[in-house]
Design an enzyme around this catalytic site. Structure first.
Site, short mmCIF file in Angstrom:
data_model
loop_
_atom_site.label_atom_id
_atom_site.label_comp_id
_atom_site.label_asym_id
_atom_site.label_seq_id
_atom_site.Cartn_x
_atom_site.Cartn_y
_atom_site.Cartn_z
N GLY A 78 101.47 28.92 63.54
CA GLY A 78 101.89 30.27 63.96
C GLY A 78 100.73 31.21 64.21
O GLY A 78 100.76 32.37 63.82
N SER A 123 103.21 36.20 49.74
CA SER A 123 103.32 37.65 49.95
C SER A 123 103.42 38.33 48.60
O SER A 123 103.86 37.72 47.61
CB SER A 123 104.58 37.95 50.77
N TYR A 128 113.33 36.39 52.15
CA TYR A 128 111.87 36.34 52.39
C TYR A 128 111.11 36.20 51.06
O TYR A 128 110.21 35.36 50.94
CB TYR A 128 111.46 37.62 53.12
N ALA A 176 112.18 35.01 48.22
CA ALA A 176 112.42 33.68 47.65
C ALA A 176 111.56 32.64 48.36
O ALA A 176 110.98 31.75 47.72
CB ALA A 176 113.90 33.33 47.75
N ILE A 209 100.28 44.49 55.65
CA ILE A 209 99.25 44.24 56.66
C ILE A 209 99.78 44.67 58.03
O ILE A 209 100.94 44.39 58.38
CB ILE A 209 98.87 42.73 56.69
P1 NAI Z 1 103.53 37.81 63.04
O1 NAI Z 1 105.01 37.94 63.24
O2 NAI Z 1 102.64 38.80 63.68
O3 NAI Z 1 103.04 36.35 63.45
C1 NAI Z 1 103.73 35.19 63.03
C2 NAI Z 1 103.50 34.09 64.05
O4 NAI Z 1 104.24 32.94 63.61
C3 NAI Z 1 104.01 34.45 65.46
O5 NAI Z 1 103.03 34.11 66.42
C4 NAI Z 1 105.26 33.60 65.61
O6 NAI Z 1 105.56 33.23 66.95
C5 NAI Z 1 104.91 32.40 64.75
N1 NAI Z 1 106.11 31.67 64.32
C6 NAI Z 1 107.29 32.18 63.89
N2 NAI Z 1 108.15 31.18 63.64
C7 NAI Z 1 107.51 30.02 63.91
C8 NAI Z 1 107.88 28.65 63.85
N3 NAI Z 1 109.10 28.28 63.46
N4 NAI Z 1 106.96 27.72 64.20
C9 NAI Z 1 105.73 28.07 64.61
N5 NAI Z 1 105.32 29.36 64.69
C10 NAI Z 1 106.20 30.32 64.35
O7 NAI Z 1 103.34 37.80 61.44
P2 NAI Z 1 102.04 38.09 60.54
O8 NAI Z 1 102.19 39.45 60.01
O9 NAI Z 1 100.80 37.70 61.25
O10 NAI Z 1 102.33 37.10 59.33
C11 NAI Z 1 101.67 35.84 59.16
C12 NAI Z 1 102.05 35.29 57.80
O11 NAI Z 1 101.65 36.20 56.78
C13 NAI Z 1 103.56 35.08 57.62
O12 NAI Z 1 103.78 33.92 56.87
C14 NAI Z 1 103.97 36.31 56.85
O13 NAI Z 1 105.14 36.10 56.12
C15 NAI Z 1 102.75 36.53 55.97
N6 NAI Z 1 102.65 37.87 55.44
C16 NAI Z 1 102.52 38.96 56.28
C17 NAI Z 1 102.45 40.24 55.76
C18 NAI Z 1 102.33 41.46 56.61
O14 NAI Z 1 102.35 42.58 56.05
N7 NAI Z 1 102.16 41.36 57.92
C19 NAI Z 1 102.50 40.47 54.31
C20 NAI Z 1 102.61 39.28 53.53
C21 NAI Z 1 102.67 38.03 54.09
#
Ligand code: NAI
Length: 246
Positions: free
Chosen positions: A12, A142, A155, A157, A188
């Site tokens: 991702g 997270s 989320y 869980a 973030i």
């Molecule tokens: P984002 O939504 O900006 O990016 C997530 C990426 O994962 C996207 O490019 C999306 O297309 C891809 N994706 C979604 N489902 C997918 C799948 N089934 N297979 C392959 N790719 C897939 O999210 P962000 O903020 O960059 O988050 C990245 C990680 O960090 C996630 O696991 C999120 O839960 C975690 N996280 C983010 C926080 C935040 O405040 N932004 C806080 C805590 C954790």
């Protein structure tokens, strides 16, 4: 250069935190394999930015929640790069609502994409890293995986599950030279959090001792530490990156 000659696979990573992790690794000489759902504009731009840093880069369109697809990606990465040293389980989604309104589908989707994906890829890289007798597995948890959060039962869980998976993998595979750690970011600033209403965003910031949201680059610095030999004796840990949030 902290990661010369290494290969990292990041799920991702077309945008957000995953993208910044890929760039941080590439700046340290790491070759990059990354996945996302499709090769859209964002994924193409990420691929070009990584290539401009002079390392090898390959994109794989893949749904991380699909067990067989994850195994196919890992097989292909090993064929393309020859080895695989670092896995970052980053792909994640939110489907937020109060428990009473949460549908079965909202629960299942979040568990599949956030938690099962980490199992899928960890399972697929295990034999490769065992043969190499080395590897670093990093998974994005997270702050809500540690504390829970109203409106995010699914989320939270999934992110708590990531921590238990990480600790179990660290115990099972430590003897084979494989380390597993989780990063628990707080708030973030990415597309994921930009979707929140303005008021909620402002409210979040008042709860953060550093009085600001984090940048994805600030999570990437910790992911770099965990991927490199700087953390050679760190395993089974959860590192919080949250501006001092309790
Ligand atoms: P984002 O939504 O900006 O990016 C997530 C990426 O994962 C996207 O490019 C999306 O297309 C891809 N994706 C979604 N489902 C997918 C799948 N089934 N297979 C392959 N790719 C897939 O999210 P962000 O903020 O960059 O988050 C990245 C990680 O960090 C996630 O696991 C999120 O839960 C975690 N996280 C983010 C926080 C935040 O405040 N932004 C806080 C805590 C954790």
């Amino acid at each position: 250069m902290l990661l010369t000659e290494k290969t990292a696979l990041i799920t991702g990573a077309a945008r957000g935190i995953g993208k910044q992790i890929a760039l941080a690794y590439a700046k340290e000489g790491c070759n990059i394999a990354f996945t996302d759902l499709e090769l859209n504009e964002a994924a193409q731009a990420t691929r070009d930015e990584i290539a401009a840093l002079g390392v090898k880069v390959q994109f794989y369109a893949s749904n991380a929640a699909d067990f067989d697809a994850a195994h196919q990606v890992v097989e292909q990465v090993v064929a393309d790069f020859g080895h695989l040293d670092i896995l970052v389980n980053n792909a994640g989604i939110t489907r937020d609502t109060l428990l009473m309104r949460m549908t079965e589908q909202m629960w299942d989707q979040v568990i599949q994409v956030n938690l099962k994906s980490a199992f899928n890829f960890t399972h697929a890289v295990t034999p490769v890293m065992m043969r190499q007798r080395s590897g670093s597995i990093i998974s994005l948890s997270s702050v809500v995986g540690l504390n829970g959060n109203a409106g995010q039962a699914n989320y939270a869980a999934s992110k708590a599950g990531i921590i238990a998976l990480t600790k179990s993998v660290a115990k099972e595979l430590g003897g084979r030279g494989i380390r597993a750690n989780a990063i628990a970011p707080g708030f973030i600033l990415t597309d994921m959090t930009k979707a929140l209403p303005e008021d909620t965003l402002k409210q979040f910031v008042t709860m953060i001792p550093m009085r600001r949201g984090g940048e994805p680059e600030e999570v990437a610095k910790v992911a770099l530490f965990l991927a490199s030999d700087l953390s050679s004796y760190v395993s089974g840990q959860v590192i919080q990156v949250n501006g001092g949030m309790a």
